[in-house]
Motif scaffolding. Structure first.
Motif, PDB file in Angstrom:
ATOM      1  N   ALA A 192      19.193  46.254  68.981  1.00 58.21           N
ATOM      2  CA  ALA A 192      19.827  47.325  69.590  1.00 58.21           C
ATOM      3  C   ALA A 192      19.647  48.725  68.664  1.00 58.21           C
ATOM      4  O   ALA A 192      19.750  49.750  68.955  1.00 58.21           O
ATOM      5  N   SER A 193      19.362  48.367  67.185  1.00 60.74           N
ATOM      6  CA  SER A 193      19.321  49.343  66.403  1.00 60.74           C
ATOM      7  C   SER A 193      17.714  49.999  65.962  1.00 60.74           C
ATOM      8  O   SER A 193      17.365  50.505  65.323  1.00 60.74           O
ATOM      9  N   CYS A 194      16.897  49.590  66.967  1.00 66.01           N
ATOM     10  CA  CYS A 194      15.632  50.071  66.957  1.00 66.01           C
ATOM     11  C   CYS A 194      15.355  51.299  67.105  1.00 66.01           C
ATOM     12  O   CYS A 194      16.097  52.132  68.185  1.00 66.01           O
ATOM     13  N   GLY A 195      14.537  52.002  66.404  1.00 68.63           N
ATOM     14  CA  GLY A 195      14.469  53.549  66.792  1.00 68.63           C
ATOM     15  C   GLY A 195      13.790  54.186  65.532  1.00 68.63           C
ATOM     16  O   GLY A 195      14.069  53.454  64.301  1.00 68.63           O
ATOM     17  N   THR A 196      12.734  55.271  65.635  1.00 71.32           N
ATOM     18  CA  THR A 196      12.322  55.796  64.481  1.00 71.32           C
ATOM     19  C   THR A 196      13.397  57.075  64.130  1.00 71.32           C
ATOM     20  O   THR A 196      13.722  57.695  65.088  1.00 71.32           O
ATOM     21  N   ARG A 197      13.776  57.425  62.979  1.00 74.71           N
ATOM     22  CA  ARG A 197      14.403  58.492  62.627  1.00 74.71           C
ATOM     23  C   ARG A 197      13.562  59.451  61.853  1.00 74.71           C
ATOM     24  O   ARG A 197      12.824  59.033  60.936  1.00 74.71           O
ATOM     25  N   LYS A 245      10.982  53.966  59.787  1.00 74.62           N
ATOM     26  CA  LYS A 245      10.883  52.990  60.825  1.00 74.62           C
ATOM     27  C   LYS A 245      12.006  51.925  60.221  1.00 74.62           C
ATOM     28  O   LYS A 245      11.949  51.479  59.213  1.00 74.62           O
ATOM     29  N   TRP A 246      12.909  52.058  61.136  1.00 79.97           N
ATOM     30  CA  TRP A 246      14.324  51.290  60.704  1.00 79.97           C
ATOM     31  C   TRP A 246      14.077  49.728  60.873  1.00 79.97           C
ATOM     32  O   TRP A 246      15.122  48.915  60.031  1.00 79.97           O
ATOM     33  N   TRP A 255      15.101  51.267  51.930  1.00 77.71           N
ATOM     34  CA  TRP A 255      16.306  51.572  53.194  1.00 77.71           C
ATOM     35  C   TRP A 255      15.441  51.386  54.495  1.00 77.71           C
ATOM     36  O   TRP A 255      16.157  51.684  55.607  1.00 77.71           O
ATOM     37  N   SER A 256      14.179  51.227  54.716  1.00 76.25           N
ATOM     38  CA  SER A 256      13.323  51.243  55.875  1.00 76.25           C
ATOM     39  C   SER A 256      12.286  50.247  55.592  1.00 76.25           C
ATOM     40  O   SER A 256      11.720  50.021  54.615  1.00 76.25           O
ATOM     41  N   TRP A 257      11.780  49.815  57.030  1.00 75.11           N
ATOM     42  CA  TRP A 257      10.518  48.874  57.001  1.00 75.11           C
ATOM     43  C   TRP A 257       9.402  49.621  56.908  1.00 75.11           C
ATOM     44  O   TRP A 257       8.319  49.067  56.849  1.00 75.11           O
ATOM     45  N   GLY A 258       9.336  51.134  56.854  1.00 76.96           N
ATOM     46  CA  GLY A 258       8.158  52.088  56.648  1.00 76.96           C
ATOM     47  C   GLY A 258       8.525  53.265  56.657  1.00 76.96           C
ATOM     48  O   GLY A 258       9.572  53.883  57.610  1.00 76.96           O
ATOM     49  N   GLU A 259       8.134  54.127  56.049  1.00 79.24           N
ATOM     50  CA  GLU A 259       8.334  55.787  55.948  1.00 79.24           C
ATOM     51  C   GLU A 259       7.337  56.456  55.688  1.00 79.24           C
ATOM     52  O   GLU A 259       6.466  55.967  55.082  1.00 79.24           O
ATOM     53  N   MET A 260       7.308  57.738  56.203  1.00 80.26           N
ATOM     54  CA  MET A 260       6.191  58.489  55.761  1.00 80.26           C
ATOM     55  C   MET A 260       6.626  60.118  55.543  1.00 80.26           C
ATOM     56  O   MET A 260       7.397  60.346  56.599  1.00 80.26           O
ATOM     57  N   ASN A 261       6.251  60.785  54.492  1.00 82.53           N
ATOM     58  CA  ASN A 261       6.855  62.027  54.132  1.00 82.53           C
ATOM     59  C   ASN A 261       5.671  63.066  54.659  1.00 82.53           C
ATOM     60  O   ASN A 261       4.535  62.895  54.717  1.00 82.53           O
TER      61      ASN A 261
END
Length: 138
Positions: free
Chosen positions: A17-22, A80-81, A122-128
């Protein structure tokens, strides 16, 4: 054993339920050269009306064929949460930059730079991504 199965189902449902890119964003004010400080005290800072995000140009280069004024440097992070979300891409970072610049009333984001995808605490993946929001002068 009868208690473990419902708990597992609840945990799995909560994770899905918490899937989503923020994304998140920050804005740094434009820096002025020392010679411009006196002029800046006399003139008000540029204020532009918000624009539609699809009207904002995002480029990795500078724009040399049109004069512009800087509104400030912006930085965004797309995360990527969960493990099930899609990995952050340059397109998603550009979309986040475009949205932030549109809120500021910018016409373009120049000198855009993208980071690499990495896993964080804090996440499974992130990009700045970062760039300079500008408004074209008439």
């Amino acid at each position: 054993m009868k208690f473990i199965a419902p708990c597992f189902v609840c945990v799995a449902a909560l994770l899905l339920a918490s899937c989503g890119t923020r994304s998140s964003a920050t804005v740094s004010p434009a820096t002025a050269a020392p010679s411009d400080i006196a002029a800046a005290t006399d003139a008000a800072a540029p204020v532009a009306a918000p624009k539609a995000p699809d009207k904002v140009l995002v480029t990795e280069n500078d724009i040399t064929d049109r004069p512009y004024q800087s509104l400030g440097d912006i930085e965004v992070t797309v995360r990527k949460w969960t493990v099930f979300d899609a990995d952050p891409t340059k397109d998603k970072v550009s979309e986040a930059l475009r949205a932030k610049a549109a809120e500021m009333g910018a016409d373009a984001v120049v000198l855009t730079r993208y980071g690499t995808v990495g896993v964080s605490m804090w996440s499974w993946g992130e990009m700045n991504g970062n760039g300079r929001a500008v408004v074209f002068q008439k």
